[in-house]
Design a protein around this motif. Sequence first.
Motif, PDB file in Angstrom:
ATOM      1  N   GLN A 139    -102.956   5.689  38.547  1.00  0.00           N
ATOM      2  CA  GLN A 139    -102.857   4.722  37.462  1.00  0.00           C
ATOM      3  C   GLN A 139    -104.156   4.519  36.690  1.00  0.00           C
ATOM      4  O   GLN A 139    -104.142   4.472  35.472  1.00  0.00           O
ATOM      5  CB  GLN A 139    -102.364   3.379  38.000  1.00  0.00           C
ATOM      6  CG  GLN A 139    -102.084   2.387  36.899  1.00  0.00           C
ATOM      7  CD  GLN A 139    -101.320   1.175  37.389  1.00  0.00           C
ATOM      8  OE1 GLN A 139    -101.309   0.856  38.564  1.00  0.00           O
ATOM      9  NE2 GLN A 139    -100.669   0.514  36.474  1.00  0.00           N
ATOM     10  N   ASP A 140    -105.259   4.334  37.373  1.00  0.00           N
ATOM     11  CA  ASP A 140    -106.536   4.045  36.709  1.00  0.00           C
ATOM     12  C   ASP A 140    -107.611   4.959  37.278  1.00  0.00           C
ATOM     13  O   ASP A 140    -107.743   5.069  38.501  1.00  0.00           O
ATOM     14  CB  ASP A 140    -106.973   2.592  36.960  1.00  0.00           C
ATOM     15  CG  ASP A 140    -105.912   1.566  36.612  1.00  0.00           C
ATOM     16  OD1 ASP A 140    -105.353   1.659  35.506  1.00  0.00           O
ATOM     17  OD2 ASP A 140    -105.659   0.676  37.437  1.00  0.00           O
ATOM     18  N   LEU A 141    -108.373   5.581  36.415  1.00  0.00           N
ATOM     19  CA  LEU A 141    -109.487   6.434  36.831  1.00  0.00           C
ATOM     20  C   LEU A 141    -110.656   6.133  35.917  1.00  0.00           C
ATOM     21  O   LEU A 141    -110.515   6.180  34.691  1.00  0.00           O
ATOM     22  CB  LEU A 141    -109.095   7.915  36.704  1.00  0.00           C
ATOM     23  CG  LEU A 141    -110.196   8.927  36.995  1.00  0.00           C
ATOM     24  CD1 LEU A 141    -110.584   8.913  38.465  1.00  0.00           C
ATOM     25  CD2 LEU A 141    -109.748  10.317  36.572  1.00  0.00           C
ATOM     26  N   TYR A 142    -111.802   5.826  36.517  1.00  0.00           N
ATOM     27  CA  TYR A 142    -112.975   5.493  35.701  1.00  0.00           C
ATOM     28  C   TYR A 142    -114.249   5.903  36.424  1.00  0.00           C
ATOM     29  O   TYR A 142    -114.410   5.629  37.615  1.00  0.00           O
ATOM     30  CB  TYR A 142    -113.011   3.994  35.406  1.00  0.00           C
ATOM     31  CG  TYR A 142    -114.114   3.609  34.445  1.00  0.00           C
ATOM     32  CD1 TYR A 142    -113.989   3.864  33.086  1.00  0.00           C
ATOM     33  CD2 TYR A 142    -115.272   3.012  34.898  1.00  0.00           C
ATOM     34  CE1 TYR A 142    -115.000   3.526  32.196  1.00  0.00           C
ATOM     35  CE2 TYR A 142    -116.290   2.669  34.017  1.00  0.00           C
ATOM     36  CZ  TYR A 142    -116.149   2.922  32.674  1.00  0.00           C
ATOM     37  OH  TYR A 142    -117.147   2.592  31.797  1.00  0.00           O
ATOM     38  N   ALA A 143    -115.130   6.542  35.687  1.00  0.00           N
ATOM     39  CA  ALA A 143    -116.473   6.863  36.177  1.00  0.00           C
ATOM     40  C   ALA A 143    -117.482   6.223  35.236  1.00  0.00           C
ATOM     41  O   ALA A 143    -117.305   6.228  34.012  1.00  0.00           O
ATOM     42  CB  ALA A 143    -116.690   8.372  36.229  1.00  0.00           C
TER      43      ALA A 143
END
Length: 149
Positions: A87-91
């Motif tokens: 659902q959510d991916l963040y770097a």
Amino acid sequence: MPDSTITIRPLAPADHDQWAALWKDYLTFYETEKPQEIYDTTWARLMTAGEDPYGLCAVDADGRLVGIVHYLFHRTTWMIEDTCYLQDLYADPAVRGQGIGRKLIEAVYDAADEAGAGAVYWTTQHFNATARQLYDRIGKLTPFIKYAR
């Protein structure tokens, strides 16, 4: 260049403040805000063992969270096994290009395999060109268009 000092692990209670900052940045990227109740409820769910959603984090050598991913499992009429929605991916922008997104996605692939999920999928906005460069290498673009109420 991939950073070998990055560790991927499940989110833990002590990660709350760093997770909240990264998730806020993620939501800002998608030009949205959520009330505190959403943060609190999402965190509580992430911290409840065996309940969707699940959360992983990328941690640098100094113990700082530099990336997060949330995923969940659900049934589908198209297969017997559950499927996994990333659902959510963040770097953190300061560490992009170091393989963190790839490591987080691969960790979700591993979790899906361990759970016996038949597939993993995710969505992104068509203009998210930077992320799509990675997604084109690690996934398969589908022809589906998303609608929402």
